[in-house]
Design a protein around this motif. Structure first.
Motif, short mmCIF file in Angstrom:
data_model
loop_
_atom_site.label_atom_id
_atom_site.label_comp_id
_atom_site.label_asym_id
_atom_site.label_seq_id
_atom_site.Cartn_x
_atom_site.Cartn_y
_atom_site.Cartn_z
N SER C 56 18.13 -6.30 68.84
CA SER C 56 18.65 -5.68 68.07
C SER C 56 19.74 -6.55 66.91
O SER C 56 20.24 -5.37 66.08
CB SER C 56 19.70 -5.34 69.60
OG SER C 56 18.85 -4.62 70.17
N LEU C 59 18.20 -5.77 63.77
CA LEU C 59 18.32 -4.62 63.02
C LEU C 59 19.15 -3.81 62.73
O LEU C 59 19.44 -3.52 61.17
CB LEU C 59 17.79 -3.77 64.08
CG LEU C 59 17.54 -1.77 64.18
CD1 LEU C 59 15.45 -1.94 63.05
CD2 LEU C 59 17.21 -1.10 65.19
N LYS C 60 20.81 -4.60 63.11
CA LYS C 60 22.05 -4.84 62.60
C LYS C 60 22.01 -5.62 61.53
O LYS C 60 23.24 -4.89 60.17
CB LYS C 60 22.60 -4.99 63.97
CG LYS C 60 22.59 -4.06 64.99
CD LYS C 60 24.06 -4.19 65.95
CE LYS C 60 24.02 -3.08 67.53
NZ LYS C 60 23.71 -3.95 68.65
N MET C 63 21.79 -4.18 58.15
CA MET C 63 21.62 -2.97 57.27
C MET C 63 23.87 -2.89 57.60
O MET C 63 24.91 -2.24 57.27
CB MET C 63 22.81 -1.08 58.69
CG MET C 63 21.43 -0.62 59.12
SD MET C 63 21.79 0.96 58.04
CE MET C 63 22.32 2.29 58.94
N ARG C 95 24.20 3.66 53.25
CA ARG C 95 24.52 3.53 54.55
C ARG C 95 24.14 4.49 54.92
O ARG C 95 25.09 5.58 53.67
CB ARG C 95 25.14 3.12 55.36
CG ARG C 95 24.91 1.50 55.67
CD ARG C 95 26.70 0.95 56.37
NE ARG C 95 26.06 -0.21 56.04
CZ ARG C 95 27.55 -0.81 56.82
NH1 ARG C 95 28.92 -0.08 56.43
NH2 ARG C 95 27.94 -2.22 57.11
N SER C 100 19.04 5.06 57.76
CA SER C 100 19.97 4.94 58.77
C SER C 100 19.60 4.28 60.41
O SER C 100 19.01 4.51 60.05
CB SER C 100 20.48 6.82 58.76
OG SER C 100 19.03 7.48 59.15
N MET C 101 20.35 5.05 61.01
CA MET C 101 19.97 4.46 62.23
C MET C 101 20.03 5.31 63.89
O MET C 101 21.26 5.96 63.26
CB MET C 101 21.01 3.02 62.67
CG MET C 101 20.75 2.20 63.25
SD MET C 101 21.32 0.62 63.21
CE MET C 101 21.34 -0.83 64.71
N ALA C 175 20.85 11.73 61.64
CA ALA C 175 20.39 10.49 61.03
C ALA C 175 19.77 11.02 59.65
O ALA C 175 19.68 10.01 58.81
CB ALA C 175 19.44 9.51 61.93
N LEU C 184 16.01 2.96 61.29
CA LEU C 184 16.35 1.73 62.26
C LEU C 184 16.58 2.71 63.25
O LEU C 184 17.67 2.85 63.98
CB LEU C 184 17.39 0.70 61.54
CG LEU C 184 16.92 0.38 60.23
CD1 LEU C 184 18.82 -0.77 59.58
CD2 LEU C 184 16.05 -0.72 60.00
N ASP C 186 16.51 1.73 67.50
CA ASP C 186 17.53 1.07 68.76
C ASP C 186 17.41 1.67 69.99
O ASP C 186 17.70 1.15 70.55
CB ASP C 186 19.10 0.21 67.84
CG ASP C 186 19.17 -1.05 69.12
OD1 ASP C 186 18.13 -1.62 69.80
OD2 ASP C 186 20.41 -1.83 68.69
#
Lengths: 280, 335, 340
Positions: C56, C59-60, C63, C95, C100-101, C175, C184, C186
């Motif tokens: 995780s 992934l973060k 971004m 972003r 986007s997430m 998103a 992305l 999670d």
């Protein structure tokens, strides 16, 4: 993330407010316990050769209209003010938390009645109610403690009730029940210790308020009675001389502020301390 | 009664549990009727000694409510639970404590299920001493035994729950349940908060404990892979009802209820890259406050007929030892 | 469904030596260590690992959503531009509009006091020049796209009115509001029931095909990976230990950790009716010993494993292109047939 959190926790737990607050409070407690060690003069000794002296070498905080040393009086008053901080809150704390714990745990009609009583008490303005009770019982420290205990338990009760209701939802409470423990054991051995954090934090703030309140009531002549040295009483003593001898009121004022500030900082610091610990 | 004449270890009959839904002040003033959400609706099950019965289903199917009813954390509104033929609902005082000693629970969340302010040793010895299983002086020895049983180091006794990982905490929860020397364990989603590799460790622990101590187990889970591996029999629940029940392997290899089939089809399998396909089941779970008439599964069922929309299909046994609650199940006379 | 990729299309996203570190004890320690990855257009890449493996965080980090105490090194190249070096304005444009997430818990990721419509509208307002009417049309279109019925009406609803699956669909709609090329995700299905999870996975596959999305899908569930990911990277203790086409990694793993994960799954039980659990626990990032991080738990570990840090690379003798493992004994694993 658990390992990361653990390290962040160990680093951040003891915060600066916690250290400063604990330091200030500790200093005042030591001073209050052993005023004789710190006071340069007898706080009640008159000295007609040194009336209303401005702060100087002989009297760092100056003297009052009877020539008494202000520094010594402020130091001796600490004993009384710390006593006020503790005794004004401890009975409310004890009664309120136990009652709140029972309400939160059992609910039902008992809880409903207590909640209505709390609602009624909360409706009245706090200070007016306190003054009314003291006026009824007669001025003095003991009656001030009685008045505060009679009113202030509601804060602790509400806080504890909510906290117990929250803890009751958690699985360890269910586990205790499944393990066959009796209600009072579950409540006081398992739930209450886990619910004490906000109570302790609130208690610090409450003590700070009690010092201010005790001083206010002392100033109004409803709390500690002259010639007992109490910071509020000292300020009241100096009020007629405020234009000529500012030091009579200012130093006790500074003392009140530092103790109140120290207790608040300690409360804030404890929030961080417990908060970080509990989040694990 | 089983053929041998002994009552089963646990027998649940027609269990129903409803939760009242809070009404707002305005709703109360407007005289809206008290609404209820059905969590369990006529659940019947039996657990024989030494057996593992799995209860599977998705969230809201009532499986955790059932588990909590079994240890009397909830009391049922209707129906009965019998332990060796004795009605659990009627138990009071000493008898209830005795029942709780024999039927213990392991909880889902390894974090909230342990008292954070007690050391592991305190937690375990309290359970031992309060229930009078050992005198206080002998408790530490028993604690060491229990820790060894769940493969934790002896020094764990002096440490607090926060010093342990999720898997280790779950071992502590197991040790606490075993402290009472139960004959039956109710395990409520005990793996769902754990990582795969840790899950495997805990499953192995459960298996070896069951062998060594002769435990019976009710294993509540949403994880079909684990259930298939671990249980002898399985009951599939949907919206508070058991829709299918039978030998685990038989149910998994030839599911008879359309919901069981959909559930199995939806579970992702390694090595089964199916690419895009139509989802096994469409739609969402209906609200438990407003259950559909007839078969509760009919709004999502690809096979639903007119009968399914009006009449509740009862859970009926077939000759193969399987019970299915579906009008369309083989062997049922079409009307 | 295996996509033909004779001429490998260029990567749209490249991570090179991405490292995330935290201050602690003496100096800093790494919680993500030298992660390098390529993601191509229209590809779903699975990032798999257990809790604390750094999946995780990786992934973060892409971004730039990590808290300030965490330092990020290396590079994240998105269409030729280093995201880690981007200024605040560029970042804001990236972003939402380009990447986007989707989060695990839609209830906490959605704002409970704003209607779903408002939340989609906000994103559109920030990143597009559409007027109010056009934004509304787009919002309806989005809810339709993610399969939320009666979209027009649902726009006015607040998140609490949605079920778990619908909330996740709503979050995917948000998103996708500004046509991002990179999503992305999670653990987007971890909190959902299997039948709902199946629906969401199918939705993601459909959107990838229709919109040509590139997706990094973080999960701990190898079954989910097997269902939807084209390629897979397995993470352990902050590092990628194995990567390759999903089918290859899961059927012929060349890292003992991947093998261990597959073996520990129920359904692959050993003869005595027990699971082949991986013994022990993952290492704490602060107390990381030299050598291979998995060595203390590895049945195959030799003396070299606790000294030499293995490097992720192609395995000598492996016939599958793009299959890489960070294991000193990977070649021995091939000799054993690479069976999970």
């Amino acid at each position: 993330m658990s390992a990361v959190a653990a390290i962040a926790r160990r680093r951040g737990r003891i915060s600066l407010p916690l250290l400063i607050g604990a330091g200030i409070v500790l200093i005042w407690i030591v001073v209050g316990l052993f005023p004789g060690l710190f006071a340069p003069y007898d706080p009640d000794a008159f000295d007609y050769d040194a009336l209303l002296q401005a702060p100087g070498l002989a009297h760092p905080f100056g003297t009052d209209s009877f020539g008494r040393d202000i520094l010594s009086r402020v130091i001796w008053a600490a004993r009384l003010d710390i006593q006020i901080a503790v005794f004004s809150t401890i009975f409310a704390l004890g009664f309120g938390t136990v009652l709140g714990a029972l309400c939160g745990f059992y609910g039902g009609w008992f809880d409903a009645i207590v909640s209505r009583v709390i609602d009624v008490v909360v409706i009245f303005p706090f200070l007016v109610l306190i003054i009314a009770i003291i006026a009824f019982l007669g001025p003095g420290l003991f009656n001030m403690y009685v008045a505060l205990a009679a009113i202030n338990w509601v804060s602790y009760c509400k806080l504890m009730r909510g906290e117990i209701r929250l803890q009751k939802q958690l699985d360890y409470a269910a586990a205790a029940q499944v393990l066959g423990y009796r209600d009072l054991r579950i409540l006081f051995r398992h739930l209450v210790p886990n619910a004490m954090t906000p109570i302790v934090v609130f208690w610090m703030t409450d003590m700070a308020l009690a010092v201010l309140l005790g001083s206010s009531l002392g100033y109004l002549g409803l709390g500690a009675q002259p010639p007992e040295a109490e910071w509020g009483v000292l300020i009241a003593d100096g009020k007629n001389y405020i234009e000529t001898a500012w030091w009579m009121s200012v130093w006790p004022g500074v003392a009140i502020i530092t103790l109140g500030f120290g207790l608040s900082l300690l409360g804030d610091g404890l929030v961080v301390y417990f908060g970080k610990k509990e989040r694990s | 009664m089983t053929p041998t004449g002994h009552p089963p270890l646990i027998e649940v009959h027609g269990l129903a549990k409803r939760f009242a839904v809070e009404r707002g002040l305005i709703e109360r003033l407007a005289g809206r009727p008290r609404r209820q959400a059905a969590a369990l609706d006529g659940v019947s099950l039996r657990l024989e000694a030494g057996e593992t019965l799995a209860i599977v289903g998705e969230s809201g199917c009532g499986k955790s409510t059932l588990a909590r009813c079994l240890v009397r954390l909830h009391s049922a509104d209707e129906g009965s639970i019998a332990y060796l033929g004795h009605d659990v609902g009627l138990m009071r005082g000493e008898e209830l404590r005795d029942y709780r000693r024999h039927v213990q629970m392991i909880f889902q969340d390894p974090y909230s299920s342990l008292n954070p302010r007690m050391t592991v040793g305190q937690t375990l010895s309290e359970a031992i001493v309060v229930n009078g299983l050992r005198p206080r002086a002998e408790a530490p020895a028993r604690v060491a035994e229990l820790l060894d049983l769940v493969n934790l180091p002896p020094d764990a006794a002096t440490r607090y729950p926060r010093e342990f990982s999720g898997g280790q905490r779950q071992r502590i929860g197991i040790a606490r349940a075993l402290a009472l020397e139960p004959s039956c364990i109710i395990a409520d989603e005990i793996l769902s908060a754990l990582d795969v590799s840790v899950q495997a460790q805990i499953i192995n622990l459960l298996i070896s404990l069951q062998k060594r101590l002769g435990l019976s187990m009710i294993f509540v889970s949403h994880d079909l892979r684990v259930v298939r591996f671990l249980s002898h029999r399985v009951a599939v629940m949907y919206l508070g009802r058991v829709v299918e029940e039978g030998e685990t392997e038989a149910v998994f290899s030839a599911p008879a209820h359309p919901y069981t089939r959909a559930l199995l089809a939806a579970a992702p399998e390694v090595g089964l890259s199916r690419g895009r396909h139509d989802s096994a089941m469409t739609g969402e779970l209906p609200s438990p406050m407003n259950l559909p008439p007839g078969c509760v599964f009919h709004p999502r069922c690809p096979l639903a007929t007119g009968l399914c929309r009006t009449e509740v299909p009862w859970l009926l046994g077939t000759e193969t030892g399987r019970s299915v609650a579906c009008h369309l199940a083989p062997g049922r006379a079409p009307r | 469904m295996e996509r033909e990729r004779h001429e490998t299309p260029p990567a749209v996203l490249s991570l090179r030596d991405l490292t995330v570190s935290l201050p602690g004890g003496a100096g800093r320690f790494d919680i993500v260590r030298g992660v390098s990855l390529d993601l191509r257009r229209g590809e779903i890449l699975g990032l798999v690992g257990e809790s604390g493996s750094g999946k995780s965080l990786t992934l973060k980090a892409i971004m730039r959503l990590l808290p300030g105490a965490m330092q990020t090194r290396g590079s994240v190249i998105w269409k030729g531009q280093d995201v880690l070096a981007a200024d605040a304005g560029t970042l804001r444009r990236l972003r939402g509009a380009e990447m986007s997430m989707i989060f695990q818990e839609p209830m906490t990721a959605l704002n409970p006091v704003l209607s779903i419509g408002r939340q989609i509208d906000e994103s559109l307002k920030a990143h597009t020049a559409l007027d109010r009417r056009a934004r509304h049309r787009r919002a309806v279109e989005l809810l339709d796209l993610v399969g939320i019925p009666s979209a027009e009406r649902r726009l006015r609803d607040y998140p609490f009115r949605f079920s778990g699956g619908m909330r996740q669909r709503a979050m995917i709609a948000i998103a996708l509001a500004c046509d991002p090329q990179l999503v992305l995700a999670d653990e987007p299905t971890t909190a959902l029931d299997v039948t709902i999870q199946d629906q969401i996975l199918q939705l993601l596959l459909r959107l990838r095909d229709e919109l040509g999305l590139s997706v990094i899908f973080v999960t701990h569930d190898l079954g989910v990976v097997s269902e939807i990911c084209d390629r897979t990277a397995i993470m352990y203790a902050g590092e990628i230990v194995e990567t390759g086409a999903t089918r290859t990694v899961l059927s012929a793993p060349l890292h003992p950790y991947t093998q261990g994960l597959l073996r520990s799954m129920p359904g692959a039980a050993s003869a005595d009716g027990r699971l082949n659990a991986i013994p022990g626990q993952p290492p704490q990032p602060a107390a990381r010993a030299p050598g291979c991080a998995f060595a203390p738990r590895c049945a195959m570990a030799g003396p070299a494993c606790s000294v030499t840090d293995p490097v992720l690379g192609p395995v000598l003798g492996s016939v599958r292109a793009g299959h890489a493992s960070a294991c000193l004994r990977a070649t021995d694993l091939i000799a054993e047939g690479g069976q999970p």
